[in-house]
Enzyme design. Structure first.
Site, PDB file in Angstrom:
ATOM      1  N   ASP A 137       2.166  29.586   2.331  1.00 51.26           N
ATOM      2  CA  ASP A 137       3.266  30.546   2.192  1.00 51.26           C
ATOM      3  C   ASP A 137       4.229  30.040   1.119  1.00 51.26           C
ATOM      4  OD1 ASP A 137       5.148  32.494   2.528  1.00 51.26           O
ATOM      5  OD2 ASP A 137       5.924  31.707   4.421  1.00 51.26           O
ATOM      6  N   HIS A 296      -6.955 -13.038  10.263  1.00 49.31           N
ATOM      7  CA  HIS A 296      -6.618 -14.148   9.365  1.00 49.31           C
ATOM      8  C   HIS A 296      -5.200 -13.951   8.836  1.00 49.31           C
ATOM      9  CE1 HIS A 296      -6.522 -15.736   5.095  1.00 49.31           C
ATOM     10  NE2 HIS A 296      -6.783 -16.827   5.773  1.00 49.31           N
ATOM     11  N   ASN A 297      -4.393 -15.026   8.859  1.00 50.04           N
ATOM     12  CA  ASN A 297      -3.005 -14.955   8.379  1.00 50.04           C
ATOM     13  C   ASN A 297      -2.332 -13.680   8.896  1.00 50.04           C
ATOM     14  OD1 ASN A 297      -3.469 -17.351   7.111  1.00 50.04           O
ATOM     15  ND2 ASN A 297      -3.239 -16.590   5.022  1.00 50.04           N
ATOM     16  N   GLU A 326      -3.697 -15.806  14.047  1.00 53.46           N
ATOM     17  CA  GLU A 326      -3.422 -17.057  13.342  1.00 53.46           C
ATOM     18  C   GLU A 326      -1.931 -17.215  13.083  1.00 53.46           C
ATOM     19  OE1 GLU A 326      -4.968 -19.606   9.463  1.00 53.46           O
ATOM     20  OE2 GLU A 326      -5.339 -17.449   9.548  1.00 53.46           O
ATOM     21  N   ASP A 328       0.553 -19.881  10.892  1.00 53.15           N
ATOM     22  CA  ASP A 328       0.702 -21.005   9.952  1.00 53.15           C
ATOM     23  C   ASP A 328       2.105 -21.579  10.100  1.00 53.15           C
ATOM     24  OD1 ASP A 328      -1.768 -20.248   9.185  1.00 53.15           O
ATOM     25  OD2 ASP A 328      -1.240 -19.592   7.171  1.00 53.15           O
ATOM     26  N   HIS A 341       2.893 -18.369   4.503  1.00 54.84           N
ATOM     27  CA  HIS A 341       1.724 -18.894   3.797  1.00 54.84           C
ATOM     28  C   HIS A 341       2.208 -19.986   2.861  1.00 54.84           C
ATOM     29  CE1 HIS A 341      -2.275 -18.003   1.536  1.00 54.84           C
ATOM     30  NE2 HIS A 341      -2.393 -18.958   2.434  1.00 54.84           N
ATOM     31  N   GLU A 375      -2.339 -23.205  12.488  1.00 52.24           N
ATOM     32  CA  GLU A 375      -2.498 -24.049  11.296  1.00 52.24           C
ATOM     33  C   GLU A 375      -1.204 -24.817  11.140  1.00 52.24           C
ATOM     34  OE1 GLU A 375      -2.848 -23.471   6.489  1.00 52.24           O
ATOM     35  OE2 GLU A 375      -3.815 -21.986   7.769  1.00 52.24           O
ATOM     36  N   ASP A 665     -18.946  19.704  -4.278  1.00 55.93           N
ATOM     37  CA  ASP A 665     -20.387  19.839  -4.075  1.00 55.93           C
ATOM     38  C   ASP A 665     -20.818  18.687  -3.165  1.00 55.93           C
ATOM     39  OD1 ASP A 665     -20.304  21.876  -6.012  1.00 55.93           O
ATOM     40  OD2 ASP A 665     -20.544  20.424  -7.619  1.00 55.93           O
ATOM     41  N   ASP A 689     -20.660  23.988  -4.514  1.00 57.92           N
ATOM     42  CA  ASP A 689     -19.477  24.840  -4.355  1.00 57.92           C
ATOM     43  C   ASP A 689     -19.217  25.278  -2.921  1.00 57.92           C
ATOM     44  OD1 ASP A 689     -18.964  24.703  -7.054  1.00 57.92           O
ATOM     45  OD2 ASP A 689     -20.056  26.528  -7.526  1.00 57.92           O
ATOM     46  N   ASP A 718     -18.693  13.775  -2.868  1.00 53.78           N
ATOM     47  CA  ASP A 718     -18.645  14.940  -3.749  1.00 53.78           C
ATOM     48  C   ASP A 718     -19.471  14.621  -4.981  1.00 53.78           C
ATOM     49  OD1 ASP A 718     -18.036  17.195  -5.215  1.00 53.78           O
ATOM     50  OD2 ASP A 718     -16.052  16.486  -5.836  1.00 53.78           O
ATOM     51  N   HIS A 719     -20.546  15.365  -5.166  1.00 57.49           N
ATOM     52  CA  HIS A 719     -21.424  15.144  -6.316  1.00 57.49           C
ATOM     53  C   HIS A 719     -20.717  15.546  -7.604  1.00 57.49           C
ATOM     54  CE1 HIS A 719     -24.949  15.296  -8.923  1.00 57.49           C
ATOM     55  NE2 HIS A 719     -24.557  16.511  -9.275  1.00 57.49           N
TER      56      HIS A 719
END
Length: 936
Positions: A137, A296-297, A326, A328, A341, A375, A665, A689, A718-719
């Site tokens: 709209d 991780h971290n 984890e 540290d 870190h 750690e 497509d 299409d 999508d080709h």
């Protein structure tokens, strides 16, 4: 709710700038928060579903940065939302307004979390239809004219004749205001447009050609097709009452086409087994018999060098099902240990805040144990402070004195450890005195691997280090553009791999002893070894001693973490480590993409509790995961997937023209991910299409040796003449697939789905993957690549890529062939089939039909080169040369493949298209029936 929908003026606080005064309001459907004015227009919103939590007062990092501001804490609150826990920091003019919004948002969040899957599906569908209407709209008058409907058709990827659209428009336009549709009329129009021919034919096949199903006919459908047991008349009547829209049909206890469509699109007919939404596996086995979701971290929100650290990230991953997190730890000011870190410019947060967040959210979603991987880089004094906080905050959650395993050498089970927090760390040396002031016990994790140039040393200023890091990060991000979202082995910083601990080797002995740094769990005088090493060293172990590695993982735990050189927080392929039984494969949860999608699918199979039972063959005995037939004595599974149709597939998310781009497509690719022998891909043809309701009606067949760890990945592309664009995906564990007619909803897309039929058979003996297409110019049979070494990877040739693309794309104007893939029973001599094709990912690509049986845009051997005038041939070879050049240059140095190369390639493509179009008729050999094929 009414106050929130009316809107409230609040100050939106941002880092580094003054606050912005905006009007915030809840939309009429109560599904999102919006604000104005905003340059983002329609995108200026936060969906209620995406809100993670709402905090009162000045608790966020943004508020801390504005410490000089004289803000009343009772007027401040923060909304955390999205996958990266972005914060929206707001200040109201009085405490009552803040209390109204905080209470209202928490109420909405609670309602969403409590609603069942059916109610949520209906709510999101209704909201999507309303939002679609409002966006169409353009003038905001609450009405859609025929031109706005045509524009909406293009946006929704619908390619219908204008005459048909006008006919449906007129049928839906029933009020006095002729020539426009209000929302109710648009809903009728949308239902007419969305009528599913495939579902209607399916209903007719079980209703004796009537337009409805009786209770008996519905029960027959559920038993025969959906493979449901214990189907009762009461259950069928309940379906009719829930999904039928016609009151007349409800009174007669029949299910019409609209009700049948609603049922088939509901969670009851989703591809994922609803029983797997709850914990259903045996949880009384030792911990080493489970895969454990690991992060991780965990504290980082972005890259490994410059991003923010937030305690809220622990809350997010814990509620997402992660069970190994984890931390540290480093020395902080005022004797308070901090988490960040090390040797980087990531921000710092207090260890105490992290511990309190973990304690609050560890067992909100489930009670199975949480492993705290520490750690530790702190001095002795601050290590004592860490120990003090652990005992004060976690309390009895650390006490394992009541845990009885029966065998002191055996690890306890997740069931025994419910509600417990396990601390994983390294012990101080025995020679260290009690009064020592130094004694680092850090894990051998990523901080120690970072290049010295990236570390904050005394000899460099923070500004110099930040400048160096930003330069380094920008160059690596450019290099990371090589990586495709769908590349499982993507390593952004391959150029730096030579620096990762060359010369380090992992020595494995038959008894399962690893000569590498070990960590320990030390809790209540109980201790177990945990092997922890980087992906580089783990990769060496997998390559050299896979079976011994598997034996070790039957007694102890192994943690594998990303290399320090993944500074953009990219993820490695976890599959090789899962395939040898590694339990703790730690990933960067803040990085979206293929790897995290695989991780989520793997752990969703057991109620997303973070623990998934390993196959029995990995818990006792051993096998070679790289063998062509790793489990010869075990039955295999045959997966037969009939890809029937698609529904409301959108344009690619990175489409240059957005909704104004051309209609897609689409084609579907299915990938099996598991043991190397099981990894393969196959795809359907392309439908031109039509993204709204494409129909493929094609069958793909796969053989799977170890279904317990296999994942099935559905992708929609999508080709495009010069490539393919990613539309969406859904990844499901093989063991969670449900047989019968099912919808596969694409993740993150409200209405987009593909409709499939699933059959799973058990087969014995050798059964090679069916193979059909050998390659563009390869006509000599070769040995099956799957039977050779699992480590050999052959890149796909450019000819293979061109053939795969053209052979899957029916030419426009041609009648599409309805011939599906040949079934296994139709291929009599499997030994005559050509060899598997392996792409750059090392994944077998194959088709199960010959080139002659495949609908093609042009007969390759007849039209590709023969009969082309010299100019056309030059254009064709020029384009092929540019593709090859692009591949070579792009893989070596992405910076060389820039704007100029793009312009050259597009020039050649336009020239080739012009020549083909101008001379297409005389370019085709005489006697052919379809002279238009070259124009495609």
């Amino acid at each position: 709710m009414s106050v929130m929908q009316s809107g409230t003026q609040m100050v939106k606080l941002k880092s580094g700038t003054k606050g912005l005064v905006r009007l915030f309001y809840l939309d009429e459907h109560r599904t999102c928060i919006r604000w104005r004015p905003s340059r983002k227009s329609e995108k200026a919103k936060i969906v209620i579903d995406s809100i993670y939590k709402v905090t009162e007062g000045r608790q966020s990092e943004i508020f801390h940065r504005h410490a000089e501001g004289n803000f009343d804490p009772s007027c401040c609150f923060t909304i955390y939302h999205g996958n990266h826990l972005e914060s929206l920091d707001l200040i109201t003019s009085n405490p009552e307004e803040a209390r109204t919004w905080i209470t209202g948002l928490k109420y909405l969040m609670a309602g969403i979390s409590d609603e069942d899957s059916l109610a949520k599906r209906q709510r999101t569908h209704d909201h999507w239809v309303k939002q679609t209407f409002e966006e169409a709209d353009k003038n905001g008058d609450g009405l859609l004219n025929i031109e706005e409907i045509h524009q909406l058709m293009h946006k929704l990827n619908v390619n219908l004749p204008r005459r048909k659209v006008r006919q449906m428009f007129q049928e839906a336009d029933t009020d006095e205001n002729q020539g426009t549709l209000n929302f109710e009329e648009f809903s009728v129009f949308y239902k007419m447009m969305s009528l599913r021919r495939d579902l209607y034919l399916l209903l007719l096949s079980y209703s004796d050609k009537k337009d409805h199903l009786t209770v008996e006919e519905l029960a027959q459908f559920l038993k025969v097709e959906q493979k449901m047991n214990n189907v009762t008349p009461e259950y069928c009547l309940d379906i009719i009452q829930k999904f039928e829209v016609s009151e007349e049909n409800k009174e007669q206890n029949v299910l019409g086409i609209e009700g049948f469509t609603n049922f088939m699109r509901s969670p009851a007919c989703d591809v994922f087994n609803p029983l797997h939404c709850e914990v259903h596996q045996d949880m009384d086995q030792p911990l080493c018999n489970y895969f454990i979701a690991s992060s991780h971290n965990t504290y980082l929100t972005g890259d490994q060098l410059l991003s923010q650290s937030r305690a809220e990230m622990y809350a997010r991953v814990l509620q997402d099902g992660c069970r190994c997190i984890e931390v540290d730890c480093w020395d902080g000011p005022d004797g308070e240990p901090v988490v960040h870190h090390g040797y980087t410019l990531t921000s710092k947060i207090l260890f105490r805040d992290v511990a309190e967040t973990i304690n609050k959210y560890a067992f909100v979603k489930n009670e199975f144990p949480v492993i705290l991987s520490i750690e530790n880089h702190c001095s002795i004094q601050q290590q004592k402070k860490i120990a003090q906080y652990l005992k004060e905050i976690f309390g009895d959650k650390l006490d394992l004195s009541s845990i009885v395993t029966g065998d002191s050498r055996q690890l306890p089970s997740p069931q025994n450890l419910k509600g417990k927090i396990l601390v994983k760390g390294k012990k101080l040396p025995y020679s260290l005195g009690a009064d020592a002031e130094e004694g680092e016990v850090s894990d051998e994790d990523s901080a120690d691997e970072i290049e010295d140039d990236c570390k904050l040393n005394n000899g460099a200023t923070e500004h110099q280090v930040e400048s160096f890091i930003r330069t380094k990060l920008e160059s690596l991000i450019k290099e990371s553009q090589i990586r495709d979202k769908e590349d499982p082995d993507s390593f952004t910083v391959r150029a730096l791999l030579k620096a990762t601990h060359e010369g380090l080797s992992v020595n494995l002995k038959q008894v399962g002893v690893f000569f590498s740094p070990c960590t320990y769990w030390i809790l209540a005088k109980a201790m177990w070894n945990v092997l922890s090493f980087s992906e580089t060293r783990a990769h060496q172990a997998v390559q050299q001693k896979a079976e011994q590695f598997m034996l070790y993982n039957q007694k102890q735990l192994t943690r594998v973490y990303p290399s320090a050189y993944r500074i953009d927080s990219s993820n490695f392929n976890p599959l090789p480590y899962w395939n040898v039984g590694c339990q703790l494969v730690a990933l960067n949860y803040q990085s979206e993409g293929r790897v995290m999608q695989l991780n989520e699918a793997k752990f969703r199979v057991n109620g997303n509790c973070g623990y998934v039972l390993k196959p029995q063959q990995m818990c006792k005995g051993t096998f070679n995961p790289y063998s062509a037939d790793p489990l010869p004595a075990s039955p295999k599974k045959q997966l037969i997937l009939k890809i029937i149709s698609g529904q409301q597939l959108p344009k690619p998310p990175d489409s240059m023209l957005g909704d104004r781009g051309e209609i897609i497509d689409p084609f579907v690719e299915v990938e099996i991910i598991g043991l190397p022998v099981d990894c393969c891909k196959d795809q359907t043809r392309v439908v031109d299409d039509n993204g709204f309701n494409p129909v493929w009606e094609e069958t793909l067949t796969f053989t799977i040796h170890m279904p317990e760890i296999a994942l099935v990945r559905f992708l929609v592309w999508d080709h495009d003449p010069i490539g393919r664009d990613f539309v969406g995906q859904r990844t499901v564990a093989f063991s969670s697939l449900v047989p019968g007619y099912r919808h596969v909803y694409l993740e993150g897309l409200t209405e987009a789905s593909i409709f499939v039929h699933i059959t799973i058979n058990e087969i014995y003996g050798k059964n090679k993957q069916l193979i059909g297409l050998r390659g563009l110019f390869n006509k000599n049979p070769k040995h099956n690549a799957a039977e050779t070494s699992g480590h050999y990877v052959r890149k796909r040739s450019i000819g293979d890529r061109i053939l795969r693309r053209t052979a899957s794309a029916p030419a426009k104007g041609r009648k599409k062939s309805k011939m599906g893939f040949l079934e296994a029973t139709e291929i009599k001599d499997s030994t005559s089939e050509p060899a598997d094709l392996k792409d750059k990912e090392g994944v077998v690509r194959r088709t199960s039909r010959s080139l002659q049986a495949r609908p093609a845009s042009m007969p390759v051997d007849k039209y590709l080169l023969v009969g082309l005038p010299l100019g056309h041939l030059r254009c064709f070879l020029g384009v092929v040369f540019l593709f090859v050049w692009k591949e070579r240059v792009h893989s070596c140095s992405p910076s060389l493949w820039g704007c100029r190369a793009d312009q050259v390639l597009w020039f050649w493509l336009l020239l080739a298209a012009q020549r083909f179009r101008a001379g297409r008729c005389r370019a085709v050999p005489a006697g052919t029936e379809q002279p238009e094929v070259l124009a495609a």
